[in-house]
Write an enzyme that holds these catalytic residues in place. Sequence first.
Site, PDB file in Angstrom:
ATOM      1  N   CYS A  21       0.820  -1.242  -0.112  1.00  0.00           N
ATOM      2  CA  CYS A  21      -0.050   0.130   0.025  1.00  0.00           C
ATOM      3  C   CYS A  21       0.957   1.162   0.243  1.00  0.00           C
ATOM      4  CB  CYS A  21      -1.098   0.009   1.074  1.00  0.00           C
ATOM      5  SG  CYS A  21      -2.548   0.963   0.874  1.00  0.00           S
ATOM      6  N   HIS A  33      -3.827  -5.080   0.203  1.00  0.00           N
ATOM      7  CA  HIS A  33      -3.046  -5.463   1.642  1.00  0.00           C
ATOM      8  C   HIS A  33      -3.417  -7.098   1.305  1.00  0.00           C
ATOM      9  CE1 HIS A  33      -2.921  -1.936   3.833  1.00  0.00           C
ATOM     10  NE2 HIS A  33      -3.800  -1.436   3.073  1.00  0.00           N
ATOM     11  N   GLU A  57      -1.453  -9.172   3.221  1.00  0.00           N
ATOM     12  CA  GLU A  57      -1.424  -9.884   4.686  1.00  0.00           C
ATOM     13  C   GLU A  57      -2.723 -10.228   5.392  1.00  0.00           C
ATOM     14  OE1 GLU A  57      -1.147  -6.510   3.640  1.00  0.00           O
ATOM     15  OE2 GLU A  57      -1.618  -5.221   5.416  1.00  0.00           O
TER      16      GLU A  57
HETATM   17  N1  GLN Z   1      -2.121   6.657   2.677  1.00  0.00           N
HETATM   18  C1  GLN Z   1      -2.081   5.846   1.427  1.00  0.00           C
HETATM   19  C2  GLN Z   1      -3.482   5.906   0.777  1.00  0.00           C
HETATM   20  O1  GLN Z   1      -4.303   6.437   1.549  1.00  0.00           O
HETATM   21  C3  GLN Z   1      -1.719   4.469   1.791  1.00  0.00           C
HETATM   22  C4  GLN Z   1      -2.847   3.718   2.691  1.00  0.00           C
HETATM   23  C5  GLN Z   1      -2.421   2.419   3.097  1.00  0.00           C
HETATM   24  O2  GLN Z   1      -1.179   2.238   3.264  1.00  0.00           O
HETATM   25  N2  GLN Z   1      -3.268   1.716   3.758  1.00  0.00           N
HETATM   26  O3  GLN Z   1      -3.634   5.697  -0.460  1.00  0.00           O
END
Ligand code: GLN
Length: 539
Positions: free
Chosen positions: A383, A508, A510
């Site tokens: 992410c 994600h 994980e």
């Molecule tokens: N802050 C970033 C976004 O909003 C990544 C979010 C995250 O790592 N879950 O896109």
Amino acid sequence: MSTKYIFVTGGVTSSLGKGIIAASLAQLLQARGFKVTIQKFDPYLNIDPGTLNPYEHGECYVTDDGAETDLDLGHYERFLNIRTSQANNVTTGRIYNNVITKERKGEYLGKTVQVIPHITDEIKRNIFLLGETGEYDFIITEIGGCVGDIESLPFIETVRQVKWELPPSSSMVIHLTLIPYLKAAKELKTKPTQHSVKELLEAGIQPDILVCRTEMPLPMDIRKKLALFCNVHLNSVIEAMDAETIYDVPILMRKEKLDERVLAKLKVQSKEEPHLENWKAFLGKLKNPVNEVNIALVGKYVSLPDAYKSIAEAFVHAGTEHDCKVNVKWISSEEVTRESVNSILANADGVLVAPGFGERGLEGKIETIRYVRENKIPFFGICLGMQCAVVEFARNVLGLEASSTELNPKTKNPVIDMMEEQKRITNKGGTMRLGAYYCKLKKGSKTYMAYGESLISERHRHRYEFNNKFIDQLEQAGLKAVGVNPESNLVEVVELKDHPWYVGVQYHPELKSTVLNPHPLFVRFVEAALDHKKSRVNN
Ligand code: GLN
């Protein structure tokens, strides 16, 4: 068989691990062939934990249907290898919100709206929601917080009503409590448990089983005392000793016959003994590693490992696939600078740059990624970690003055930018790109080889995305977009050419790693780290 309801309450103190006990019991029932799910009721007023700082509440776990939930749902999925949804996590805030919304619609027909019966009815409706699907033999409901807390009162009252309203042997209450050991007196103490059971009794609930967290084995006289003072059968006093790993707990609970007691209380026949062969095989590998790798996890919330719970557990699952112990070293990205990066990452066989929000520590993440890219150390960006990889590449390889607009709204080259549909949103809660989306992988990519298929589905939680205006420039220089959402064309996976293992994912992974199904990307990343370690040793 009609659905049975098991409630798990907690006493004496919070953080006794109700989620793990609930998941372990569920695991044992599932291993006997029953269909089980778990739900969690959280007594706080936030509608969901989505807006909470990870330091307040640990990781925010996201389900396929896009619910932002308590991290215990992660344990449920990891232990049971099932999928949960919004119905599995309800907060006081959500209950009140539903009731007040109904009130505004005039659905209470002029009645005064009150905690009893309207709030408790709404809690009840949520308890039965999963049961009424007919899909489950057992619904385990974990009540967050401690008995005696003002804010959990409506939930406890609802449990009382449910026990009273359902036919006999349809529901039961397990009370998780602490038996402290007083070093000076060299004694285990039952008094706090007696008090917390009294508290439950005052609310009209007699627990059926006591699960007692303890550092020492519970001797017979203590068990007898607990049974006598708390009105439970002697064999319903269950010892829950501190365990080496959370994955031992189902086995410990089996030894204490927690599952048998539950089945007896609910008058359920079970012909089968629990099939725990796979679980035990996993534990065997977990406890007898033949290899070891060091992974550096670079992130913002590293002083609270619960903030990255699912990542830590995904490494446990992936490590066992290789009989390998994964030592995760938590590194605050704020500490990483051009000068310090070499010494900080000197022992890392692989580096993961974690998800996160906001600007703090960003330059450290970029510096980390430059280092692993140039030194060909296996890299996994998740992410925000993937977004930082794109920024790093744009800056240091393309030579652009680039950033993400989350970090610098005025950047000349917004290689990561806010998604179009996000620009109109003002509310913070529940409005990110959330939940499962498909992604199409390019054949031949490392990611494709890890999954072994081209159409995958993974969960998201972000507002920003890879800016497709820069795709050609980035790809020509070697950063390839190898996974794309087939409908929206959003880039979900990037890989670097000519690097042993460099994968950045917008989603994600994980969140979908379980004991019985370790996530393929984590499995391959650990493998790459093992290879890196071998090549280091050989050189
Ligand atoms: N802050 C970033 C976004 O909003 C990544 C979010 C995250 O790592 N879950 O896109």
